[in-house]
Design a protein around this motif. Structure first.
Motif, short mmCIF file in Angstrom:
data_model
loop_
_atom_site.label_atom_id
_atom_site.label_comp_id
_atom_site.label_asym_id
_atom_site.label_seq_id
_atom_site.Cartn_x
_atom_site.Cartn_y
_atom_site.Cartn_z
N UNK A 20 0.78 -1.39 -0.02
CA UNK A 20 -0.09 0.30 -0.01
C UNK A 20 0.80 1.26 0.16
N UNK A 21 0.83 2.04 -1.27
CA UNK A 21 1.81 3.24 -1.19
C UNK A 21 2.96 3.15 -0.58
N UNK A 22 3.73 2.04 -1.25
CA UNK A 22 5.21 1.81 -0.62
C UNK A 22 6.31 2.93 -1.55
N UNK A 69 1.84 -0.87 -5.15
CA UNK A 69 0.50 -1.43 -5.94
C UNK A 69 -0.19 -0.07 -6.62
N UNK A 70 -0.18 0.99 -5.91
CA UNK A 70 -0.77 2.26 -6.83
C UNK A 70 -0.06 2.44 -7.88
N UNK A 71 1.43 2.56 -7.70
CA UNK A 71 2.06 2.82 -8.67
C UNK A 71 2.07 2.02 -10.02
N UNK A 72 2.26 0.58 -9.70
CA UNK A 72 2.33 -0.37 -10.63
C UNK A 72 0.95 -0.56 -11.47
N UNK A 110 -2.89 9.01 -12.81
CA UNK A 110 -3.44 7.66 -12.74
C UNK A 110 -3.59 7.02 -11.72
N UNK A 111 -2.43 7.34 -10.76
CA UNK A 111 -2.36 7.02 -9.40
C UNK A 111 -3.80 7.56 -8.49
N UNK A 112 -4.29 8.51 -8.72
CA UNK A 112 -5.41 9.13 -8.18
C UNK A 112 -6.50 8.52 -8.37
#
Length: 489
Positions: free
Chosen positions: A349-351, A358-361, A390-392
């Motif tokens: 989660x938001x590492x 996950x959000x970036x990938x 895109x992450x948002x």
């Protein structure tokens, strides 16, 4: 007047009685449990055991997959740190030294296992075993390679040693409770499984007796360490050491000590102050030998399609499945909802590290329609305006209902477009898992992509061909020329 030996025995007996534990006999003779007898006998026979064809095939898949992780890892921060460490301790072609992958250097078996192990888990490319929550290959293969070169074993022995390592390391952690132990303990299941797997593999290359195998397990218990603070490591260097470098080197050390004549406790898994009492009092020792020789854990170990953290594999599969059914651009997406079990979600989660964020990938998947090795390690791209936009749209939900499926990490992804179109995809069997395995061609493509930029195309395919015909290798030291580069980085 009692002798010093009698005095020490009396103190030991008194201490055991005060703890309510079993007494030590006057001659220190220990009863060896049925589990330890079966385990040690299996370990000593493994070097000559004929393996089923499907086990041999999977062993080759996991060996080349782990070697690819090492080669590509030599270019990443943990691998660079490992190579820098060993540079002052390495030799240039000296006798008695073992291959340091991705360099022209050689080092002792213990140091080579350390460095190659760190490189094997420099990122999230290596394999994973869900039922034990360990990453077997990144510790087992470096240990088997270093010790195998030490004893000049052949390719068939190498296959058998690696297979044994997967069997033993994973079973120790499964006996301790598997994922439940991992999630509820402060101890690192990855380090524990790694060190027992590495020790078993290294001991197999030395062809030790059943009694010596028991002593190897004893010294391995004394070197078993690692705590879950690795989760706070933002550079992946400590994590690579904990999961792979330390276990690989400690496992090789255990084997070499006993091979050199050291003796120890005959059954460290039973009796006073045993390993399980110290680490997992509720452990079930029968799992140490459950279907041993029938169920080979190397066939139960995942090979990652995506070079990212395990909890992200399912969501990326789900997103790719949705995209294969319906074409759309990132601009058309209103939201992406990802559901994971709470423990899996917490890891990704938001590492700050791209290959476990996950959000970036997920944002990369929306934009690129895939996630390459380069994108998964592109720290600078995490700040790209298009990625941030895109992450948002990515919403990770920690879904308690998915916990019941552990150790299987179920992922559910919902994509909604601005025009109201909506798709939901659930992944129960991630690509690369035993229920949805990768083909030989897929494994080769992944490994070639990881290695070619380091070793070159010709040497990469020579190495791949050699591993898939490893039975023809008469001396494991011959692999060194394929794994080294010209630079002494």
């Amino acid at each position: 007047m009692p002798s010093r030996r009698q005095f020490i025995q009396a103190v030991a007996l008194a201490g055991a009685a005060s703890r309510g534990g079993p007494s030590l006999s006057a001659g220190h003779s220990a009863v060896i449990s049925p589990e330890m007898k079966s385990l040690s006998q299996y370990m000593t026979e493994a070097s000559s055991q004929l393996l089923p064809r499907e086990v041999i095939e999977q062993a080759k898949f996991h060996i080349i997959d782990t070697l690819a992780a090492m080669v590509s890892g030599s270019q990443l921060a943990p691998g660079v740190a490992a190579l820098s460490y060993v540079k002052t301790r390495a030799g240039q072609g000296s006798l008695g030294l073992r291959t340091v992958i991705g360099s022209s250097m050689q080092a002792s078996a213990i140091e080579a296992a350390l460095v190659n192990g760190v490189m094997a888990h420099s990122d999230e490319t290596d394999d994973s075993h869900n039922r034990s929550r360990t990453h077997p290959g990144c510790a087992v293969v470096p240990a088997a390679l270093a010790a195998g070169q030490e004893f000049a074993i052949d390719g068939t022995q190498f296959l058998r040693a690696v297979t044994l390592g997967y069997d033993i390391g994973t079973r120790v952690v499964m006996a301790m409770g598997g994922p439940k132990f991992s999630y509820e303990s402060h101890k690192s299941s990855h380090a524990i499984g790694g060190v027992f797997g590495a020790a078993a593999a290294a001991a197999s290359t030395a062809q030790l007796s059943a009694q010596q195998m028991r002593w190897v397990l004893d010294y391995t218990c004394q070197q078993s360490s690692g705590i879950a603070v690795w989760r706070r490591d933002t550079d992946h260097i400590e994590k690579a050491f904990t999961f792979a470098g330390m276990p690989a080197s400690n496992g090789v050390r255990s084997a070499l000590l006993v091979q050199n004549g050291w003796t120890g406790v005959d059954d460290v898994f039973s009796g006073v102050d045993n390993f399980f009492d110290a680490y997992a009092p509720a452990a079930d020792k029968t799992k140490l030998v459950e279907q041993l020789g029938q169920r080979f854990e190397i066939t139960q170990t995942d090979i990652k399609k995506w070079t990212v953290g395990s909890p992200v594999q399912g969501p990326l599969d789900a997103m790719q499945n949705i995209m294969s059914k319906q074409a759309f651009s990132a601009d058309q997406v209103k939201s992406v909802v990802v559901r994971l079990g709470p423990d899996a979600a917490a890891v990704v989660d938001n590492r700050e590290i791209p290959d476990i964020c996950l959000q970036y990938l997920a944002a990369v998947m929306l934009l690129d329609k895939t996630v390459s090795f380069k994108a998964a390690h592109d720290v600078a791209r995490m700040k790209d305006p298009k990625i941030l936009e895109a992450r948002r749209k990515i919403n990770l939900i920690k879904d308690d209902a998915l916990t019941s499926f552990l150790p299987v990490r179920v992922a559910i992804v919902e994509v909604e477009l601005s025009d109201g179109q909506r798709w939901v995809e659930r992944v129960d069997a991630v690509r690369g898992t035993p229920r949805n395995p990768m083909t030989k061609a897929e494994v080769i493509d992944k490994c070639a992509d990881l290695m070619q930029h380091v070793l070159g195309k010709q040497k990469t395919h020579q190495l791949i061909d050699t591993i898939f015909s490893i039975e023809q290798v008469s001396d494991l030291r011959s692999l060194g020329s394929m794994l080294r580069t010209g630079a002494s980085r």
